[in-house]
Design an enzyme around this catalytic site. Sequence first.
Site, PDB file in Angstrom:
ATOM      1  CD  GLU A 153      44.688  42.960  43.510  1.00 40.38           C
ATOM      2  OE1 GLU A 153      44.253  43.352  44.616  1.00 40.38           O
ATOM      3  OE2 GLU A 153      45.108  41.789  43.335  1.00 40.38           O
ATOM      4  CD  GLU A 312      40.413  44.076  45.964  1.00 40.43           C
ATOM      5  OE1 GLU A 312      41.211  43.360  46.635  1.00 40.43           O
ATOM      6  OE2 GLU A 312      40.182  43.860  44.767  1.00 40.43           O
TER       7      GLU A 312
END
Length: 673
Positions: A153, A312
């Site tokens: 991320e 995710e």
Amino acid sequence: MPETSPKGLTRLAFGGDYNPEQWPESVWREDVRLMREAGVTMVSAGIFSWALLEPARGEYDFGWLDRLLDLLHEGGIRVDLGTPTVVPPVWFYREHPEALPLAADGTRYEFGSRGAICHSNADYRAAAANITTRLAERYADHPALAMWHVHNEYGVPVSACYCDSCAAHFRRWLATAYGTVEAVNEAWGTAFWGQRYTAFEQINPPRTTPTVGNPAQALDYKRFADATMRENFVRERDILHRLAPGVPVTTNFMTALSQCDSVDYWAWGREVDIVTNDHYLITDGRRTHVNLAMAADLTRSVAGGAPWILLEHSTSGVNWQPRNPAKAPGQMARNSLAHVARGSEGAMFFQWRQSRRGAEKFHSAMLPHGGTDTRVWREVVELGASLDSLSTIRSTRTQADVAVLWDWHSWWAQTLDWRPSEDHDPRERADAFYEALYDRHLTVDFAHPEADLSAYPLVVVPALYLMTEAAGNNLKEYVENGGTLVVSYFSGIVDEHDSVHEGACPGALRDVLGLTVEEFSPLLKGDTVRITGPDGSELTGDVWTEFVVPREAETVWTYADGLTAHRPAVTRHRLGEGTAWYVSTRLDAHGLDALLGWAAEDARIAPRADLPHDVEVVRRAGESGTYLFAINHSPSDAKVPLEAPGTELLTGERAAGRLEVPAGAVRVVRLDG
């Protein structure tokens, strides 16, 4: 050419982040047994494990990871293996405290969280390259390896550092981008407030100043910070490509407009082998399934329309919002399959086993604290079976109806200080226009403003304050060649340097819209304006109005009150073979639906009134056939018309005529022919 799908994965991706280092090894074999029971096909591992893999500089412990990968391979589970460069070990920071990022106000962040990295720091770059090399050398040929997962991320929670190393790097970046300091002065407009520079060495990052700093400098620093993170990704990616050829490399994006604003995903999408995304519902009272669809459409668009992977999301509640409600029964499956409908090659979660310690111990997981005798676990097993039944959709592509233009650089520029109204939020307008298209049952591709738009009968511009001259010419050509364009207010105002286009606003869009704007007239908080049509019907606007002067455009709706009373509010310009619409105020949902209805009629898009509200109908098609996804987010049973009979893959039943979709359920029909 690099591989563009996980190596050795023959089914849809199903699994989650696996962090076995949080558990004794005696638990691992039980985990693999339960993964097989749930139908798990792939897990992500090693993402936060640098401190375990290299407990001291130059000392390595790969034994535990060897045993883990061997165990997963024995269980038939593929691995998305992380390079753990998002969290350097504490020993590294003690040796190199300057690698911790510096905030714009001079605050130095401390070790103890994640993502606290100065991406310009040479020692960090060297250490990251070293651990990545060690992993690639050891595991390139491991039979469980499906793909590489670099970092985690990017941009969350820190994207920009303002230290002296970054200042020197920024100057080098500017020298490459502009060539001369005179060109920087011109681009930034440094004649204003006496900011002129005579040497690159005089330029610093946009650190905290007594009042608003130079907006063009701030915009370039956002570009620099994004490019610097991307440099580090590319460095790791190239090591992996060299040492592990044939294994695709990715990093997990966060494309949802409400979750990450520091990364230009158009640029990043060109660098990864597989686009992957993380998405979490923002439970703020809005219709969460609409934002989910938007995130999935944007991710697919960043992938150039190719299949991507949801790497995710959550099985139920998260832990980081002010209030974290659980997902309703069946919602996890609906969320997961909605991503699949819009192009994902599976559905993965954070995380496999719910943590007992640390900051995310209240974040839901595939295997909850309560174990297998829980609703979440039973729904996980059921979802695994559903995904297995959909394996034939792999490599098919989602079919879109319209395009929405989006540009992260424009968003960055729009959200800088001292704009005409803080109530105008480009993200809100993107959300609102997307929701209006969603409710008309139109599937959306997002597109860069300079992209080829010829495939779309309708293109929507919700908020593009920054627009290059090339983008304006692109839209003009699109309309002249028969396209229908809808543009919302405060678009086309500045160029790539945040300089107002020469001449009247909206500079880059004057010709295609056939109008000029003499003056912006934002409204005070809570104020509204009435807008009337030729038939006496009425719409409502708020936040913004403009003094619009039609040139070639015709006035369709007119302001009925306020400073702009009796002036155009909504215009239409017939140009060449196409039409361009402009709306100069913030319309509510009813007004947007009306506007898009007129535009859809111009674009010859037939209304889809036979589809129920909050029932999502999306198609994927490819060599294996055409698949219709019907996802019922409503509390009532619904019927969806089928253009051809087919087989419903989740139940195995034949379907024809009108497909029954129970409340809260999903149906996927492989159409005959």
